[in-house]
Scaffold this motif. Sequence first.
Motif, PDB file in Angstrom:
ATOM      1  N   ASN A  53       0.809  -1.220   0.000  1.00  0.00           N
ATOM      2  CA  ASN A  53       0.000   0.000   0.000  1.00  0.00           C
ATOM      3  C   ASN A  53       0.843   1.272   0.000  1.00  0.00           C
ATOM      4  N   SER A  54       2.138   1.138   0.232  1.00  0.00           N
ATOM      5  CA  SER A  54       3.010   2.307   0.330  1.00  0.00           C
ATOM      6  C   SER A  54       3.049   3.140  -0.947  1.00  0.00           C
ATOM      7  N   PRO A  55       3.208   2.534  -2.159  1.00  0.00           N
ATOM      8  CA  PRO A  55       3.244   3.361  -3.378  1.00  0.00           C
ATOM      9  C   PRO A  55       1.965   4.163  -3.595  1.00  0.00           C
ATOM     10  N   LEU A  56       0.824   3.556  -3.308  1.00  0.00           N
ATOM     11  CA  LEU A  56      -0.431   4.276  -3.522  1.00  0.00           C
ATOM     12  C   LEU A  56      -0.622   5.397  -2.524  1.00  0.00           C
ATOM     13  N   ILE A  57      -0.127   5.207  -1.303  1.00  0.00           N
ATOM     14  CA  ILE A  57      -0.196   6.284  -0.313  1.00  0.00           C
ATOM     15  C   ILE A  57       0.665   7.455  -0.771  1.00  0.00           C
ATOM     16  N   ARG A  58       1.827   7.162  -1.358  1.00  0.00           N
ATOM     17  CA  ARG A  58       2.677   8.239  -1.881  1.00  0.00           C
ATOM     18  C   ARG A  58       1.991   8.965  -3.032  1.00  0.00           C
ATOM     19  N   GLN A  59       1.311   8.199  -3.904  1.00  0.00           N
ATOM     20  CA  GLN A  59       0.578   8.826  -5.001  1.00  0.00           C
ATOM     21  C   GLN A  59      -0.576   9.678  -4.489  1.00  0.00           C
ATOM     22  N   SER A  60      -1.078   9.349  -3.309  1.00  0.00           N
ATOM     23  CA  SER A  60      -2.168  10.132  -2.731  1.00  0.00           C
ATOM     24  C   SER A  60      -1.690  11.479  -2.205  1.00  0.00           C
ATOM     25  N   GLY A  61      -0.367  11.630  -2.063  1.00  0.00           N
ATOM     26  CA  GLY A  61       0.156  12.914  -1.621  1.00  0.00           C
ATOM     27  C   GLY A  61       1.062  12.858  -0.418  1.00  0.00           C
ATOM     28  N   ALA A  62       1.382  11.674   0.088  1.00  0.00           N
ATOM     29  CA  ALA A  62       2.251  11.560   1.259  1.00  0.00           C
ATOM     30  C   ALA A  62       3.710  11.839   0.870  1.00  0.00           C
ATOM     31  N   ASP A  63       4.411  12.564   1.719  1.00  0.00           N
ATOM     32  CA  ASP A  63       5.843  12.818   1.499  1.00  0.00           C
ATOM     33  C   ASP A  63       6.699  11.689   2.059  1.00  0.00           C
ATOM     34  N   SER A  64       6.236  11.034   3.090  1.00  0.00           N
ATOM     35  CA  SER A  64       6.980   9.937   3.706  1.00  0.00           C
ATOM     36  C   SER A  64       5.984   8.888   4.196  1.00  0.00           C
ATOM     37  N   VAL A  65       6.325   7.623   3.978  1.00  0.00           N
ATOM     38  CA  VAL A  65       5.451   6.509   4.370  1.00  0.00           C
ATOM     39  C   VAL A  65       6.262   5.533   5.215  1.00  0.00           C
ATOM     40  N   VAL A  66       5.700   5.167   6.356  1.00  0.00           N
ATOM     41  CA  VAL A  66       6.347   4.222   7.265  1.00  0.00           C
ATOM     42  C   VAL A  66       5.460   2.988   7.367  1.00  0.00           C
ATOM     43  N   THR A  67       6.030   1.838   7.048  1.00  0.00           N
ATOM     44  CA  THR A  67       5.284   0.583   7.147  1.00  0.00           C
ATOM     45  C   THR A  67       5.485   0.008   8.539  1.00  0.00           C
ATOM     46  N   THR A  68       4.467   0.110   9.361  1.00  0.00           N
ATOM     47  CA  THR A  68       4.615  -0.269  10.765  1.00  0.00           C
ATOM     48  C   THR A  68       4.757  -1.771  10.948  1.00  0.00           C
ATOM     49  N   ALA A  69       3.989  -2.558  10.188  1.00  0.00           N
ATOM     50  CA  ALA A  69       4.022  -4.012  10.380  1.00  0.00           C
ATOM     51  C   ALA A  69       5.377  -4.587   9.982  1.00  0.00           C
ATOM     52  N   SER A  70       5.875  -4.206   8.795  1.00  0.00           N
ATOM     53  CA  SER A  70       7.158  -4.752   8.347  1.00  0.00           C
ATOM     54  C   SER A  70       8.313  -4.227   9.197  1.00  0.00           C
ATOM     55  N   ALA A  71       8.220  -2.965   9.642  1.00  0.00           N
ATOM     56  CA  ALA A  71       9.283  -2.426  10.494  1.00  0.00           C
ATOM     57  C   ALA A  71       9.355  -3.179  11.811  1.00  0.00           C
ATOM     58  N   ALA A  72       8.195  -3.460  12.392  1.00  0.00           N
ATOM     59  CA  ALA A  72       8.186  -4.250  13.628  1.00  0.00           C
ATOM     60  C   ALA A  72       8.695  -5.656  13.379  1.00  0.00           C
ATOM     61  N   GLY A  73       8.336  -6.229  12.216  1.00  0.00           N
ATOM     62  CA  GLY A  73       8.822  -7.572  11.892  1.00  0.00           C
ATOM     63  C   GLY A  73      10.327  -7.618  11.729  1.00  0.00           C
ATOM     64  N   ARG A  74      10.894  -6.603  11.074  1.00  0.00           N
ATOM     65  CA  ARG A  74      12.359  -6.561  10.913  1.00  0.00           C
ATOM     66  C   ARG A  74      13.051  -6.444  12.265  1.00  0.00           C
ATOM     67  N   LEU A  75      12.477  -5.626  13.148  1.00  0.00           N
ATOM     68  CA  LEU A  75      13.072  -5.471  14.469  1.00  0.00           C
ATOM     69  C   LEU A  75      12.986  -6.776  15.254  1.00  0.00           C
TER      70      LEU A  75
END
Length: 386
Positions: free
Chosen positions: A268-290
């Motif tokens: 969903n990150s690319p579409l959120i950027r197309q919606s106008g977001a300057d920065s997108v943070v993926t909370t689920a994958s970031a928590a998984g990587r940690l």
Amino acid sequence: MKTVRTPDEQPSDRRGPMGALARPLPRPAEPDPDNGFPGAAEIGIPRRKPGPLKQVVRRFALALLVLAVTVLLVWIERDGYRDSVDGNLSFLDAVYYATVTLSTTGYGDVIPASDSARLMNIVLITPLRVVFLIILVGTTLEVLTERTREQWRLSRWRSTLRDHTVVVGYGTTGYSAISTLVAQGVPRDRIVVVDPDAEAVAAAMQDGLVAVAGDATRADVLRRAEFERARNLIVSANRDDTAALVTLTARQINRRAWIVVAVREDENSPLIRQSGADSVVTTASAAGRLLGVSMLSPNVGEVVEDLLHYGSGMDLIERPVDKRETGKSPADCRDLVVAVIRGHRMLRHDDPEASKLATGDRLVVIRSGPRRPDPMGPRAHPSPVS
């Protein structure tokens, strides 16, 4: 064996790239001629409210002050008063006249003739009259005064609010984001929370933040948060489709604001950027990587967790290049340099292009500091999951 998933773990709808966004969007709500728009936003400005006993004592003290002023006025003009008993107006007579006048009790038909009776009227009966008036009239006056005060505070807040930060969603993610902002010196009165949940709004006000109750996908709700004049927007909604709608609405209202959005799915990150977001943070994958890093190397996971908690030891910050550092290597800086921001590019500390720092560069560094408590304090109240 059947697998039970929590709401956050439900698979996204594969019919569209945004999962839940592939479903038809609800039609905009029509205005109600009597109640206006459904789900209209309400703004709550935090303030310290004294306890009931303190309010009663304060009102009683004000009543005594008014009584004292009235006695003084009567005593100054005592030659213009006549006492039906002895013809002379003593100071005790002035106090008595003031008490029966302020309490609207009336006088002339039954009057205390002796000094002891009048003293009892002043010491015992008058306080009872004041208490009666407080109970009878105090509630109405408080409602009228409170409404006037709230309207004044709201008008003053709107007129002074500029370049603030709007946070959509006061759950765990939104609370942590605000805690980081406050730790880095952003005043609480420069942060406005928007959340449709009444408990979250109450929790934000309890934490000293201005809160707007309403759905942030609606333009009128964001306007109530004065988003037209805001500098930043943080979106931490419960659902990715909600985050996309909030971003679209916000970008239409404010073209210059810096918008940071938290999403749950990487796709969903690319579409959120197309919606106008300057920065997108993926909370689920970031928590998984940690989680993965902590499993393979607990010490590395602890260091990363420390870096993410501002003010808890090692802090990852961005700062401009100092004049004394211009022309030097990142290794010669007073802080541990991780990356160099030059223009719109990010260079690693070991990149040959970053071997000499130039004026206008910005550094992402690790700085060590003393451990400080959470600036927002312990969070004992329940909060949504977002």
